[in-house]
Design an enzyme around this catalytic site. Sequence first.
Site, PDB file in Angstrom:
ATOM      1  CB  CYS A 239       8.082  17.059  -9.752  1.00  0.00           C
ATOM      2  SG  CYS A 239       6.473  16.270  -9.527  1.00  0.00           S
TER       3      CYS A 239
ATOM      4  CE  LYS B 205       8.541  15.036  -5.690  1.00  0.00           C
ATOM      5  NZ  LYS B 205       8.844  13.595  -5.931  1.00  0.00           N
TER       6      LYS B 205
ATOM      7  CB  THR C  33      11.189   1.660   1.546  1.00  0.00           C
ATOM      8  OG1 THR C  33       9.754   1.830   1.505  1.00  0.00           O
ATOM      9  CG2 THR C  33      11.528   0.468   2.429  1.00  0.00           C
ATOM     10  CG  HIS C  34      13.088   7.433   1.321  1.00  0.00           C
ATOM     11  ND1 HIS C  34      12.894   8.622   1.983  1.00  0.00           N
ATOM     12  CD2 HIS C  34      14.142   6.832   1.930  1.00  0.00           C
ATOM     13  CE1 HIS C  34      13.796   8.749   2.942  1.00  0.00           C
ATOM     14  NE2 HIS C  34      14.566   7.680   2.942  1.00  0.00           N
TER      15      HIS C  34
ATOM     16  CG  ASP D 250       6.100   5.896  -5.729  1.00  0.00           C
ATOM     17  OD1 ASP D 250       6.789   6.877  -6.055  1.00  0.00           O
ATOM     18  OD2 ASP D 250       6.300   4.755  -6.173  1.00  0.00           O
TER      19      ASP D 250
ATOM     20  CG  ASP E  53       3.155   9.744  -5.440  1.00  0.00           C
ATOM     21  OD1 ASP E  53       4.049   9.524  -6.264  1.00  0.00           O
ATOM     22  OD2 ASP E  53       3.135  10.751  -4.713  1.00  0.00           O
TER      23      ASP E  53
ATOM     24  CG  HIS F 154      -7.326  24.079   3.867  1.00  0.00           C
ATOM     25  ND1 HIS F 154      -8.275  24.628   4.694  1.00  0.00           N
ATOM     26  CD2 HIS F 154      -6.161  24.702   4.174  1.00  0.00           C
ATOM     27  CE1 HIS F 154      -7.718  25.527   5.482  1.00  0.00           C
ATOM     28  NE2 HIS F 154      -6.434  25.599   5.177  1.00  0.00           N
ATOM     29  CB  THR F 155      -8.831  27.407  -0.715  1.00  0.00           C
ATOM     30  OG1 THR F 155      -9.359  26.356  -1.514  1.00  0.00           O
ATOM     31  CG2 THR F 155      -8.244  28.477  -1.628  1.00  0.00           C
TER      32      THR F 155
ATOM     33  CG  ASP G  17       5.306   8.296  -9.323  1.00  0.00           C
ATOM     34  OD1 ASP G  17       6.013   8.050  -8.334  1.00  0.00           O
ATOM     35  OD2 ASP G  17       4.516   9.261  -9.364  1.00  0.00           O
TER      36      ASP G  17
END
Length: 350
Positions: free
Chosen positions: A18, A21, A48-49, A51, A91, A139-140, A226
């Site tokens: 993370c 980010k 509100t951003h 999770d 999340d 998906h790859t 979280d």
Amino acid sequence: MNEEYSYDLLATVKEGGCSAKLPADKLSELLSDIPMLKDANIMVDIETHDDAGVYRLNDDVALIVTTDFFPPVCSSPLMFGRIAAANSLSDVYAMGGVPLLVLNLNMFPSGAPLEALRDILLGGQEKINEAGAFVMGGHTIEDATPKYGLAVVCTVSPEKLVTNSGARPGDVLILTKPIGTGVLIAAHRMGLDTPEGYKEALDSMSRLNNDAAEVMRNYNIKGATDITGFGLAGHLIKMLEASDCSAELYAEEIPLICGVEELLSDGCVPGTTFRNKNFVGDRITFAPSISVERRLSLFDAQTSGGILMSVPESISSEVLTKLREKYPVSSIIGKVSKSNGTNRIKVSRK
């Protein structure tokens, strides 16, 4: 190269987990003027951003949807898969959801051994199976840097939904996992970590937050988030903004991974720590007696961190006891207060 693995994932990245980010302030800025459709059944969107997003299907069922992926945080493909999947599921657990469907998201270098990709997927599948969810595909694509994560669909009763806007003055703040994974990941890359501290970090990152979600549903907890890339202070300030509250943190009560304070004292401070500190800015104040190490730990970018929940004080002892059955270091680390016009964090010893 780590001799245990023929393909060392850490050798492919400068920063992983993370900590990769986009900075929180930059993300908010770029999303601010993008027009999006509205619907009366949208219970939670990006405003509100929170999770994850939440869409009400009917009076009894709502869907929680999210996605998350990132570069490696460790050398082992199997462990990386576990951690990335646990982080992706976190999340929805923070919102009280029960995972239902997932899609695998993979980016993998051309020419790298496919056995490593298989091990990443195996590690992820372990956590998906533990969560009781179903893989519907994925998906790859080829990419110079390996990345892995999930798109997740969960169900929740609208009455049991937990959001980052649910904190209320008088609630206590409970954290379920120790912080310091960013420091330990950086220390491991530089050969400064101890086996005990690094193992604790890996174990913590690969631990699902499913049992914490169950406790929140059982006790009708309404406010939580979280702790991931923006650090404890960054995610708390987002919760306080969404709830229009302030809070006091008790620095000595916040659980840390073994060796974190010593590593910070020795100068092992990941660059994202300063980025997160700048994001919170002057909205946080510290008592003079709080050590530099404790201060910095609040801005450490976490990967697959714990749940920070806002719990009515009247039931906090009972909730803490239940949490400690599954997350032994769960601790009351602070208290929510009125905002008085600004959303602030005050840090005291206790």
